[in-house]
Design a protein around this motif. Structure first.
Motif, PDB file in Angstrom:
ATOM      1  N   TYR A 177     -36.688   1.466  36.827  1.00 15.75           N
ATOM      2  CA  TYR A 177     -35.984   0.912  37.975  1.00 15.75           C
ATOM      3  C   TYR A 177     -35.042  -0.218  37.558  1.00 15.75           C
ATOM      4  CZ  TYR A 177     -38.946   3.565  41.215  1.00 15.75           C
ATOM      5  OH  TYR A 177     -39.566   4.581  41.922  1.00 15.75           O
TER       6      TYR A 177
ATOM      7  N   MET B 146     -31.084  -0.141  38.433  1.00 18.34           N
ATOM      8  CA  MET B 146     -30.344  -1.234  39.066  1.00 18.34           C
ATOM      9  C   MET B 146     -29.104  -1.605  38.255  1.00 18.34           C
ATOM     10  SD  MET B 146     -33.221  -3.778  40.752  1.00 18.34           S
ATOM     11  CE  MET B 146     -34.586  -3.528  39.615  1.00 18.34           C
TER      12      MET B 146
ATOM     13  N   LYS C 110     -26.580   0.988  38.998  1.00 21.81           N
ATOM     14  CA  LYS C 110     -26.064   0.774  40.353  1.00 21.81           C
ATOM     15  C   LYS C 110     -25.032  -0.346  40.351  1.00 21.81           C
ATOM     16  CE  LYS C 110     -26.543   2.134  44.680  1.00 21.81           C
ATOM     17  NZ  LYS C 110     -26.319   3.547  45.072  1.00 21.81           N
ATOM     18  N   GLU C 111     -25.308  -1.403  39.592  1.00 26.05           N
ATOM     19  CA  GLU C 111     -24.375  -2.524  39.499  1.00 26.05           C
ATOM     20  C   GLU C 111     -23.058  -2.103  38.840  1.00 26.05           C
ATOM     21  OE1 GLU C 111     -25.052  -6.234  40.264  1.00 26.05           O
ATOM     22  OE2 GLU C 111     -26.076  -4.902  41.680  1.00 26.05           O
TER      23      GLU C 111
ATOM     24  N   MET D 202     -31.316  -9.695  42.547  1.00 27.52           N
ATOM     25  CA  MET D 202     -31.703  -8.282  42.536  1.00 27.52           C
ATOM     26  C   MET D 202     -32.784  -8.025  43.590  1.00 27.52           C
ATOM     27  SD  MET D 202     -30.073  -6.463  40.194  1.00 27.52           S
ATOM     28  CE  MET D 202     -29.359  -6.445  38.549  1.00 27.52           C
TER      29      MET D 202
ATOM     30  N   TYR E 255     -31.939  -5.303  46.398  1.00 24.77           N
ATOM     31  CA  TYR E 255     -32.511  -3.970  46.224  1.00 24.77           C
ATOM     32  C   TYR E 255     -33.957  -3.808  46.718  1.00 24.77           C
ATOM     33  CZ  TYR E 255     -28.415  -3.149  43.306  1.00 24.77           C
ATOM     34  OH  TYR E 255     -27.125  -3.020  42.847  1.00 24.77           O
TER      35      TYR E 255
ATOM     36  N   ILE F 131     -32.285   3.448  44.867  1.00 26.23           N
ATOM     37  CA  ILE F 131     -32.682   3.156  43.494  1.00 26.23           C
ATOM     38  C   ILE F 131     -33.845   4.056  43.088  1.00 26.23           C
ATOM     39  CG2 ILE F 131     -33.611   1.401  41.932  1.00 26.23           C
ATOM     40  CD1 ILE F 131     -30.729   0.881  42.718  1.00 26.23           C
TER      41      ILE F 131
END
Length: 280
Positions: free
Chosen positions: A116, A120, A123-124, A167, A171, A185
């Motif tokens: 995870y 993340m 995703k960023e 974060m 998230y 995520i």
């Protein structure tokens, strides 16, 4: 514990998981397996071992899971994740520009914090990854810990270990006394029950493999087997991450350290001269 019972458990655990237990670790067997024995209604470990000798597979699975160390936290040690974001990911974007896809494998993914954390990061960096197909696969030998990983629910203590506050806010959502990771995520990671000592072929090939803080539990021969197995699942210019106390030196010829990138290794296959990461 009787010496013969310890020897039986130690051999079974090594055969099933690669875990090496020395005589001075008998206390660990007793502390982790007594709850399993009580759950089954046994008076002690002697009865548990007697049942294991009858080839009780369900009990063997429970015992193996109880002895598996599932220590994990978000962005553990931080530097490997910074290095992934700043060096490995840009390299993937350059070398995979034609097919626009790459796969990441987190071996011994435990309760999911490592995969995870990588999700993340991706995703960023989503603006750079527009039009790309990315996969993160997390595997573990423990069915129980994978259920926790798939659920994506973490305690206050777990989200305080390594997870930056920005974060957490971005998230995660609070659910009663736990924190739930964003479904988007969670959907970026596939979890599969897998044994590193088994046949890994069905997992497919990977561009990046995280196998951090796993080899420390194995003896030298088992470390070599695991590293060789992993290398067969990696593309020629793949990158392997190990824990800070782990190395391939003197164990496997299938990987070589990447200069100036501590804890990161390049695949070393016959006829392959190396990729561009070492120069990045």
């Amino acid at each position: 514990m009787k010496p013969e019972d310890f020897d039986f458990l130690a051999k079974m655990l090594k055969d099933r998981s690669g875990l090496v237990l020395t005589k001075d670790k008998s206390y660990l067997l007793e502390s982790r397996l007594m709850p399993v024995a009580r759950k089954r209604g046994y008076k002690g470990l002697e009865e548990l071992v007697a049942q294991l000798r009858k080839r009780d597979e369900a009990l063997a699975v429970d015992v193996t899971e109880a002895m598996t160390t599932n220590e994990s936290f978000f962005f553990r040690d931080q530097k490997p994740f910074d290095q992934f974001r700043q060096v490995v990911l840009p390299n993937l974007l350059a070398t995979r520009a034609t097919k626009k896809s790459f796969r990441i494998w987190c071996a011994a993914a435990s309760s999911g914090q490592e995969p995870y954390s990588l999700a993340m990061i991706l995703k960023e960096e989503s603006a750079k990854l527009a039009g790309w197909k990315t996969e993160i696969v997390g595997t573990d030998i423990s069915r129980e810990i994978l259920q926790k990983a798939r659920a994506g629910l973490y305690s206050q203590f777990e989200v305080q270990r390594g997870l930056p506050i920005q974060m957490l806010v971005k998230y995660f959502k609070k659910r009663d006394d736990q924190w739930e990771i964003d479904p988007a995520i969670r959907a970026m990671v596939q979890y599969k029950e897998w044994n590193l000592l088994g046949d890994l072929g069905a997992l497919g090939s990977f561009d990046v493999v995280f196998c951090r803080n796993v080899l420390i539990y194995f003896d030298q021969d088992t470390k070599g087997v695991v590293l060789d197995n992993i290398s067969r699942q990696m593309n020629d210019d793949g990158v392997l991450y190990l824990g800070g106390a782990e190395t391939v030196l003197g164990i496997s010829e299938r990987f070589k350290p990447i200069p100036s990138q501590r804890g990161v290794y390049a695949v070393s296959k016959p006829g392959y001269t190396g990729g561009t990461l070492g120069a990045a």
